[in-house]
Every structure is written in structure tokens, then in C-alpha cells.
Write an enzyme that holds these catalytic residues in place. Structure first.
Site, mmCIF file in Angstrom:
data_model
loop_
_atom_site.group_PDB
_atom_site.id
_atom_site.type_symbol
_atom_site.label_atom_id
_atom_site.label_comp_id
_atom_site.label_asym_id
_atom_site.label_seq_id
_atom_site.Cartn_x
_atom_site.Cartn_y
_atom_site.Cartn_z
ATOM 1 N N CYS A 1 0.802 -1.220 0.000
ATOM 2 C CA CYS A 1 0.000 0.000 0.000
ATOM 3 C C CYS A 1 0.839 1.276 0.000
ATOM 4 O O CYS A 1 0.328 2.341 -0.351
ATOM 5 C CB CYS A 1 -0.933 0.001 1.207
ATOM 6 S SG CYS A 1 -2.231 -1.264 1.136
ATOM 7 N N ALA A 2 2.098 1.193 0.377
ATOM 8 C CA ALA A 2 2.972 2.373 0.346
ATOM 9 C C ALA A 2 3.541 2.623 -1.047
ATOM 10 O O ALA A 2 4.225 3.631 -1.262
ATOM 11 C CB ALA A 2 4.121 2.199 1.344
#
Length: 355
Positions: free
Chosen positions: A140-141
Site C-alpha cells: 500500500c505504500a
């Protein structure tokens, strides 16, 4: 060296999944196998999600799948999303595929060797001397970290044109065989999507001036178990710990202060945070941690409602929405992902020429 965003785009696959229909299908799959499902099923209604998109139709999830067919679906779906997002970003920038010097591909939801940008090289029309930088494992980063990496590459060579493409097919990791709470939450939250951006150290001729600063990352020791993949013979199995909102409340403010200081900024100078909406509880936790007024992160909630958590590209959907709304000023993009890691990127937007 200043790096400018020349164009940004998003793409969604063809199959739109209504959250109510997903809940009903999940009930058929999990209801008799997993005693806690009916209690957890309330999350479908409280997640703040109305629709999501998938590279496969809803019926696919009622069938058994192993590595081979999961990854075949990944390559087919991810390459299509790559081309859609990349072509739209190039068009928005007024660039041709032949003019791109480097392509950075961020993806953590499938395996392709040669990597995705090589798979689509001929269809896209890239040069044969293009620099390829495939990146795996950021989760997700990956949207913010990918922008940071692309910014660093563009800053390193005068006139160097960098295309960033972020693609995730989270839906293909759906598992009905493990019967873990994380798999239910994944079925509640995750969807598929892609985003792309064109970066260069030369300012665009028209439109808003979007300047990207130098990225910053914070990794917490001994947090590998919070988010990631378990890998077995069937495929990826999501690791998504229930402690994430509490972790955000406890740690995110201090990490953000360090990221701001690294960029020579203070919290009071930020006109808007551009955040990855990992889930409704995570968005609320970010607002609390950063002492923002409730519902400040309205675009984040809009994207979550219409497309769910697409992992890495989701924050770029938010950035595009904020830019399209005409917002200017000093922004800070931020996202949390496996590691456990917080990734940051300062973004400054001014009206530009002719405004």
C-alpha cells in the site's frame, strides 16, 4: 533539481463489483465454513465502500484457484491496466511513448518475469533503450514510494523523462481456503486499479505547476507481521493486522513530524495531506493522529467509496482528484505499507502560467 508532474492518470478494470453483491457472495463462500463470518460480515456495511473493480468477474471467486491460473489472470489484467493508465498519462502530458527515457513499474500482487513494462513494450511503443525499473513488495505504500523513486531518477538527469506506472490486482489474492479473519477483511476492502504519472525536471508549458520534493520513509523495527503476504502452494495470503488503526494513532504523528522536518516544513504549512485510504478506520485514525478536523480527508473517502482499497495506486487516485478540484498550496502525500513503513512525498501546487 526541481521535478515536475506533467500528467497523472488512473485506470479501473471492466468488472464493477457492488459491495452488497460481494457481501452476498462472500456469505455463500464463507458462511458454512467460518463460524465468525456472520459477525464479521457487518464490516461490508461499515467499510465506507459502495463499489470496487476487479480484473475477473464475480463468479471467478466461487471457483478454486492455484498459482498458475491466479498469475495468468494477473498478467492479463495487469498488462491491460498498465497500458490504459500509461497511455492516459502520456496523453495528459503531451508525451509520446518514444519520448520516455525510463519506466518505473510498481506492483506487489503478482509475478511477471519479464516484468510488466517488458510484457507491454511492443504494444506501448517504448524505445528499445528505455531504462526499466520494476519494483515489488511495497504494498500500500507503493504509490508514494513509487513517486519518490521516480522523482529521484528524474532529478538525476537533466531532461530525463520518467513514466511511473503503479498496478495492483488485489482481488486475485482472494482465499476461501485459509479461513482467517484477514481474508474476510481483504474481501471487504480490496479492489483492483492502476495509476500512472509523467515526471521531468522541465516545467510543463501550461496548466498548474506541480512540483515534487524529495521523498522520506520511516520503517519501524519488529513490525514485519503487521502487513504483507504469506505465500504457500495456492498463492498469496494477505497479512492484515487488526492493530493498524491503533498503530496509526500511536506512531503516525511522530513519523509525519520527522518527514516534514526532512523537507524543511512544519505541520502548519501543509494545506492538505494526500493520504492512502487503507480503510474507513485508518482514514479516521490519520485525521486523529494529525489533529485534522473530521472529514478533512474527503477525497480519500470518496475514492474508498467508489473503488475500495486498491493498495499502491489508491493514493494517486486521491492526488488526481485533489488536483482536478483545483486545489493549490503545499501538500504532503503519505501512505503506510508492509515493513511496517510510512512513506512521504512533499507536493507543491501553484496555478502556473496563464492562470
Amino acid at each position: 533539481m526541481t521535478v515536475y508532474l506533467h500528467g497523472i492518470s488512473t485506470a479501473l478494470p471492466e468488472f464493477c463489483l457492488d459491495q452488497t453483491e460481494v457481501e452476498q457472495r462472500a456469505g455463500l463462500i464463507f458462511g458454512d465454513k467460518y463460524p465468525q463470518f456472520h459477525r464479521l460480515s457487518r464490516s461490508f456495511r461499515s467499510a465506507g465502500i459502495k463499489t470496487r473493480h476487479s480484473v475477473v468477474p464475480l463468479d471467478w471467486f466461487s471457483e478454486s484457484h492455484g498459482w498458475a491460473d491466479r498469475n495468468a489472470a494477473f498478467i492479463q489484467g495487469a498488462t491491460a491496466l498498465f497500458c490504459d493508465a500509461a497511455r492516459s498519462a502520456l496523453k495528459a502530458s503531451g508525451w509520446s511513448a518514444q519520448s520516455v527515457d525510463c519506466v518505473v513499474t510498481v506492483c506487489s500482487t503478482g509475478i511477471a518475469t519479464p516484468s510488466l513494462e517488458a510484457q507491454v513494450h511492443k504494444d506501448m511503443g517504448f524505445r528499445d533503450d528505455i531504462m526499466r525499473v520494476p519494483v515489488f513488495g511495497l504494498g500500500c505504500a507503493g504509490g508514494v514510494s513509487g513517486l519518490s523513486l521516480a522523482q529521484s531518477i528524474a532529478a538525476g538527469r537533466a531532461g530525463f523523462r520518467v513514466l511511473l506506472v503503479v498496478v495492483e490486482t488485489c482481488s486475485l489474492s482472494f482465499r476461501a481456503d485459509r479461513l482467517q479473519k484477514a481474508d474476510i477483511i481483504a474481501a471487504v476492502l480490496f479492489g483492483d486499479g492502476a495509476a500512472a504519472a509523467c515526471l521531468c525536471d522541465q516545467a510543463p508549458d501550461a496548466g498548474p505547476m506541480v512540483q515534487l520534493g524529495q521523498g522520506y520513509q520511516k520503517l519501524w523495527p519488529d513490525t514485519l507481521q503487521i502487513m504483507g503476504w504469506d505465500i504457500d502452494e495456492t498463492g498469496f495470503g494477505v497479512v492484515f493486522d487488526r492493530s493498524i488503526p491503533d498503530f496509526v494513532n500511536a506512531e503516525f504523528a511522530q513519523a509525519t513530524t520527522a518527514a516534514l522536518a526532512a523537507s524543511g516544513l512544519q505541520h502548519s504549512q501543509i494545506d492538505r495531506y494526500i493520504c492512502h485510504p487503507g480503510g474507513a478506520k485508518v482514514v479516521a485514525a490519520i485525521e486523529t493522529a494529525l489533529e485534522l478536523e473530521a472529514d478533512t480527508l474527503d477525497k480519500e473517502r470518496d475514492i474508498l467509496r467508489e473503488a475500495g482499497n486498491m493498495s499502491a495506486p489508491t493514493v494517486m487516485f486521491v492526488l488526481k482528484s485533489v488536483l482536478e478540484a483545483g486545489r493549490t498550496g503545499q501538500f504532503m502525500a503519505c501512505a503506510l505499507g508492509p515493513g511496517f513503513t510510512a512513506s512521504y512525498l512533499p507536493v507543491h501546487v501553484s496555478a502556473g502560467q496563464g492562470a
